[in-house]
Enzyme design. Structure first.
Site, mmCIF file in Angstrom:
data_model
loop_
_atom_site.group_PDB
_atom_site.id
_atom_site.type_symbol
_atom_site.label_atom_id
_atom_site.label_comp_id
_atom_site.label_asym_id
_atom_site.label_seq_id
_atom_site.Cartn_x
_atom_site.Cartn_y
_atom_site.Cartn_z
ATOM 1 N N ASP A 67 -3.604 -9.542 -3.738
ATOM 2 C CA ASP A 67 -4.587 -9.466 -4.647
ATOM 3 C C ASP A 67 -4.170 -10.425 -6.098
ATOM 4 O O ASP A 67 -2.982 -10.717 -6.053
ATOM 5 C CB ASP A 67 -4.975 -8.129 -5.140
ATOM 6 N N ASN A 134 -4.764 6.735 -6.557
ATOM 7 C CA ASN A 134 -6.236 7.129 -6.096
ATOM 8 C C ASN A 134 -6.178 6.688 -4.769
ATOM 9 O O ASN A 134 -7.240 6.804 -4.184
ATOM 10 C CB ASN A 134 -7.074 6.608 -6.913
ATOM 11 N N HIS A 136 -5.552 3.636 -3.571
ATOM 12 C CA HIS A 136 -5.970 2.329 -2.924
ATOM 13 C C HIS A 136 -4.894 1.539 -2.495
ATOM 14 O O HIS A 136 -3.559 1.911 -2.656
ATOM 15 C CB HIS A 136 -6.381 1.718 -4.254
ATOM 16 N N GLU A 141 -10.203 0.035 -3.991
ATOM 17 C CA GLU A 141 -10.553 1.384 -4.451
ATOM 18 C C GLU A 141 -11.212 2.290 -3.661
ATOM 19 O O GLU A 141 -12.117 2.089 -2.732
ATOM 20 C CB GLU A 141 -11.127 1.153 -5.967
HETATM 21 C C1 F6R Z 1 -0.337 -4.640 -5.994
HETATM 22 C C2 F6R Z 1 -1.244 -3.954 -5.420
HETATM 23 C C3 F6R Z 1 -1.626 -2.344 -5.874
HETATM 24 C C4 F6R Z 1 -0.259 -1.760 -5.666
HETATM 25 C C5 F6R Z 1 -0.593 -0.203 -6.043
HETATM 26 C C6 F6R Z 1 0.774 0.477 -6.534
HETATM 27 O O1 F6R Z 1 -0.531 -5.907 -5.426
HETATM 28 O O2 F6R Z 1 -2.271 -4.412 -4.521
HETATM 29 O O3 F6R Z 1 -2.385 -1.786 -4.568
HETATM 30 O O4 F6R Z 1 0.390 -1.626 -4.645
HETATM 31 O O5 F6R Z 1 -1.312 -0.075 -7.372
HETATM 32 O O6 F6R Z 1 1.444 0.078 -7.629
HETATM 33 P P1 F6R Z 1 2.791 0.347 -8.408
HETATM 34 O O7 F6R Z 1 3.739 -0.097 -7.144
HETATM 35 O O8 F6R Z 1 2.959 -0.223 -9.473
HETATM 36 O O9 F6R Z 1 2.805 1.942 -8.382
#
Ligand code: F6R
Length: 241
Positions: A67, A134, A136, A141
């Site tokens: 992303d 959440n 994701h 989401e």
């Molecule tokens: C990042 C992504 C997100 C993160 C998720 C966890 O490229 O796609 O889905 O993997 O938000 O984030 P952290 O590792 O910062 O807790």
């Protein structure tokens, strides 16, 4: 699903880097799907160590990231392009790397272009994922359905809140992002998802031991034939192991 329970974050990073390292050794021209965020920083550090001590060669490795924020130019230090260069690409001999182009104002065209890039590479051999609070994965989401392909999303308030720590103020956090779809992720041949910390214990339990539902997007991974969950003891503390 294979579950690797580790003592702590350091251990988790070692195990995840070993799984990715094994993929690189077994298939030197692998296509790796990569993630940003706090979770993979230690894994990338270990991969860089592996390159520096001659264990790993990235010269045929191509990567696609999950992303990118919409609207942030590459040189913005909060763009995922910047993050990936800081944490990995600048330090290894990677052949080719791709991310969605956050500056393309035509979101339909950008999503189609990115999905075509992934397909033209023959799909993803190993996709690394983190897990949002959440549920994701990527920026998929909680929703009423599982989005298939790369698309543009409106970020949820909880995600904006979680990401504001990286920006000067909450107003600077982008409100939209381009993300691979759940279908794009599920097409990866192998998935490694890394989760650390007690604050993720509840969602780990829901995602991997609860019902499969688009309200917990990561729960779909229960249907993938080759998933490794690498999680530390704190993240697994509310799961029935
Ligand atoms: C990042 C992504 C997100 C993160 C998720 C966890 O490229 O796609 O889905 O993997 O938000 O984030 P952290 O590792 O910062 O807790």
């Amino acid at each position: 699903m294979k579950i690797y329970q580790t003592k702590n974050y350091d251990d988790l990073s070692r195990v995840a880097a070993n799984l990715i390292g094994a993929q690189i050794i077994q298939k030197p021209d692998s296509v790796l799907g990569l993630a940003t965020g706090s979770s993979p920083i230690g894994t990338y550090r270990r991969l860089v160590e592996g390159y520096n001590n001659g264990d790993l060669d990235f010269s045929q490795i191509r990567t696609v990231n999950l992303d990118e924020y919409r609207g942030l130019p590459r040189e913005n230090d909060q763009s995922y392009y910047y993050f990936m260069h800081e944490n990995l690409f600048n330090h290894v001999n990677i052949k080719e790397s791709h991310l969605p182009d956050g500056t393309n104002p035509d979101s339909d065209a950008e999503c189609k272009r990115y999905e075509a890039v992934i397909n033209s590479m023959g799909g993803i051999d190993l996709q690394l994922l983190g897990l949002g609070h959440n549920g994701h994965i990527g920026f998929n989401e909680p929703a009423d359905n599982f989005p298939k392909y790369t698309h543009c999303v409106d970020l949820q308030e909880s995600t904006i809140e979680a990401n504001k720590r990286f920006f000067e103020s909450i107003d600077d956090v982008p409100r939209q992002a381009y993300t691979m779809g759940i279908g794009t992720i599920m097409n990866a041949k192998r998935i490694v998802i890394i989760v650390s910390g007690e604050d993720k214990a509840e969602i780990v339990n829901k995602a991997f031991f609860g019902p499969v539902t688009p309200q917990v997007p990561a729960s779909i991974l229960q249907f993938h034939p080759d998933v490794c969950l690498v999680a530390d003891a704190a993240a697994l503390s509310k799961s029935p192991l």
